[in-house]
Scaffold this active site. Structure first.
Site, mmCIF file in Angstrom:
data_model
loop_
_atom_site.group_PDB
_atom_site.id
_atom_site.type_symbol
_atom_site.label_atom_id
_atom_site.label_comp_id
_atom_site.label_asym_id
_atom_site.label_seq_id
_atom_site.Cartn_x
_atom_site.Cartn_y
_atom_site.Cartn_z
ATOM 1 N N SER A 196 8.323 -67.778 -7.955
ATOM 2 C CA SER A 196 7.088 -67.317 -8.549
ATOM 3 C C SER A 196 6.715 -65.895 -8.130
ATOM 4 C CB SER A 196 5.943 -68.252 -8.169
ATOM 5 O OG SER A 196 5.751 -68.246 -6.758
ATOM 6 N N SER B 141 10.257 -69.296 -3.776
ATOM 7 C CA SER B 141 9.587 -68.188 -4.471
ATOM 8 C C SER B 141 9.624 -66.838 -3.779
ATOM 9 C CB SER B 141 8.139 -68.548 -4.756
ATOM 10 O OG SER B 141 8.101 -69.451 -5.825
ATOM 11 N N LYS C 40 1.186 -60.488 -2.815
ATOM 12 C CA LYS C 40 1.201 -61.467 -3.911
ATOM 13 C C LYS C 40 -0.220 -61.950 -4.169
ATOM 14 C CE LYS C 40 3.733 -65.738 -5.173
ATOM 15 N NZ LYS C 40 4.698 -66.752 -4.666
#
Ligand code: GLN
Length: 508
Positions: free
Chosen positions: A160, A184, A85
């Protein structure tokens, strides 16, 4: 589709160690898959990645192949590709946090988790898309355009960390790292039919994770099986002196637990169904899939009881005061002087003007909304009524967990109230967007462990549903054991694990 793309990381690792396949072959297959399905941000690509480092990945793969060929000790996941990420720092790739404000910034150090991946011989493929600074539930808040759900490209892949979960679901990477502040990792896992784990707070280093809400943020694994998540968890977890909140305790035995769960039953395990996480607002197909999962847990021998956690109803409002408060402070560092973007520095303007011009241009709407809410909640006149009250609610939530774990070994709920919603549906309605994290947020506020494991598809739209398993702090292994037993009992999900993107591949 190349067979290598649909294998679990554990099976890939076995073949790599047996030298039935090389890491270069495996890495190349994934890079080709990314080329075939990721697209350029348009409506016909998954857009899981913001940056792909093909050369770096192939070099790391060659190094892993050499290490395996040398016959010395190598880590179990050596040679397996992984996506990271884009809010974790990497010296060889940009780190944008999905924000314009970090444009052009090259971190001078690797996050501890990235350093551990490299040391274990995993192969970083690239950096994945996210809502700006990890604020959102759909990746629509990314400054670089949304990621898309591989099950249906018109829908969100969650957020997210939608990029990480979408990459795993689409066969672009067998593993990924996510960060979970309010859900997330778990919510994207649920809506993409993958596994996502939020470890106990402090057990995976946050050093090099760009801070959103420091008392809630936690890095964790994204994978296609519970065992894969556990294998990755062991690589990244454990004490780190660079993180002042790092827990100096042995990591819970997550791999053993995943293996034991897959082999055994759940006789004597006390499973609590949280009564607050049902009813109005839950999509009927999600509730039905969850009810069926609870039935399976019962058939596996678990003692299933209902538990009430009345203060969980304060979790969402408390989170949306605490997280923005911490964010407003954490994001003050993006001042146009230290990192990335600088706007209006033409020699005529003051430092203050350059700072505000840069923050005006560099931050998106959701980030600004959070900075304003947080600044207000922390202001002298509102502190007691808003931030202070939210912290008191947080204590009540901790107490609810403590009481529930006196009678239950784990708690379960749907991971998120609905399946993947269409892109755009909630974009202008922040409160509707915030509801996606209703069931995941209490765990972040209390700091304990939780994961999401696929529990089939919803009868009303055929999209994946996630079962959330919550465990006490430092008892992450319990969640792994229950999830692995459930995963094994269910067999393959009703839908394809890697959805067909053949039409898409054919057009490229
Ligand atoms: N969706 C939640 C938020 O917007 C959680 C985000 C996260 O876990 N990073 O804050």
């Amino acid at each position: 589709m190349n067979e290598l793309l649909s294998l679990d990381a554990a099976e890939l690792a076995r073949r790599l160690h047996a030298r039935e396949v090389s890491s270069v072959e495996v890495t190349r297959a994934h890079l080709e898959r990314i080329e075939a399905v990721d697209g350029d941000g348009g409506p016909d690509g998954v857009h899981a990645f913001l940056h792909v480092d093909a050369d770096g990945a192939l070099a790391a793969a060659e190094a892993a192949d050499r290490a395996i060929a040398d016959g010395g000790p190598v880590s179990p996941l050596a040679g397996v590709p992984i996506a990271v990420k884009d809010n974790m720092t990497t010296t060889d790739m940009p780190t944008t946090c999905g924000s314009r404000i970090l444009e052009g910034w090259r971190p001078p150090y690797d996050a501890t988790v990235v350093a551990r991946l490299r040391a274990a011989g995993l192969v970083p493929l690239g950096k994945t898309n996210l809502d700006e600074f990890a604020m959102g539930s759909s990746t629509e808040n990314s400054a670089f355009g949304p990621s898309r759900n591989p099950w249906d490209l018109t829908r969100i892949p969650g957020g997210s960390g939608g990029g990480s979960s979408a990459a795993v679901a689409a066969g672009e990477a067998p593993l990924a790292l996510g960060s979970d502040t309010g859900g997330s990792i778990r919510q994207p896992g649920a809506v993409t039919g993958t596994v996502g784990v939020k470890p106990t707070y402090g057990t995976v280093s946050r050093y090099g994770l760009v801070a959103f809400s420091s008392s809630l943020d936690q890095i964790g694994p994204c994978a296609r099986s519970v065992l894969d998540a556990a294998l990755l968890h062991e690589v990244i977890g454990g004490h780190d002196r660079n993180d002042q909140t790092s827990v100096d305790a042995p990591l819970p035995p997550v791999v053993e637990a995943a293996l034991a769960g897959a082999r055994g039953d759940l006789a004597g395990v006390r499973v609590g169904v949280v009564s607050q996480f049902a009813g109005e607002g839950y999509q009927p197909g999600v509730s039905a899939a969850f009810t069926d999962a609870v039935r399976v847990l019962g058939e596996l021998g678990a003692d299933v009881v209902e538990v009430s956690c009345p203060s969980f109803s304060y979790a969402l409002p408390a989170y949306y005061l605490i997280a923005p408060s911490e964010a407003s402070s954490n994001l003050a560092r993006f001042d146009a002087m230290r990192y990335g973007l600088r706007v209006g520095d033409d020699g005529t303007r003051s430092t203050d003007d350059v700072m505000s011009l840069t923050r005006e241009v560099g931050f998106g709407a959701e980030v600004k909304r959070r900075i304003m809410i947080g600044t207000h909640a922390l202001s002298a006149g509102s502190y007691d009524a808003l931030y202070g009250k939210a912290q008191r609610a947080r204590t009540l939530i901790v107490r609810d967990f403590t009481a529930a774990f006196e009678t239950c070994d784990v708690l379960v709920s749907p991971t998120t109230p609905t399946t993947a919603f269409p892109i755009g549906e909630r974009a202008d309605d922040p409160l509707a967007m915030y509801l996606a994290d209703l069931c995941t947020i209490p765990t972040n506020l209390a700091g304990n462990a939780a994961l999401s494991v696929p529990c089939g598809t919803s009868a009303d739209d055929g999209l994946p549903v996630g079962l959330q398993v919550m465990a006490p702090a430092l008892a992450d292994d319990r969640a792994y054991r229950v999830a692995a037993a459930y995963e094994t009992a269910r067999g393959e999900p009703t839908g394809p694990r890697i959805p067909e993107l053949r039409a898409l591949e054919a057009t490229r």
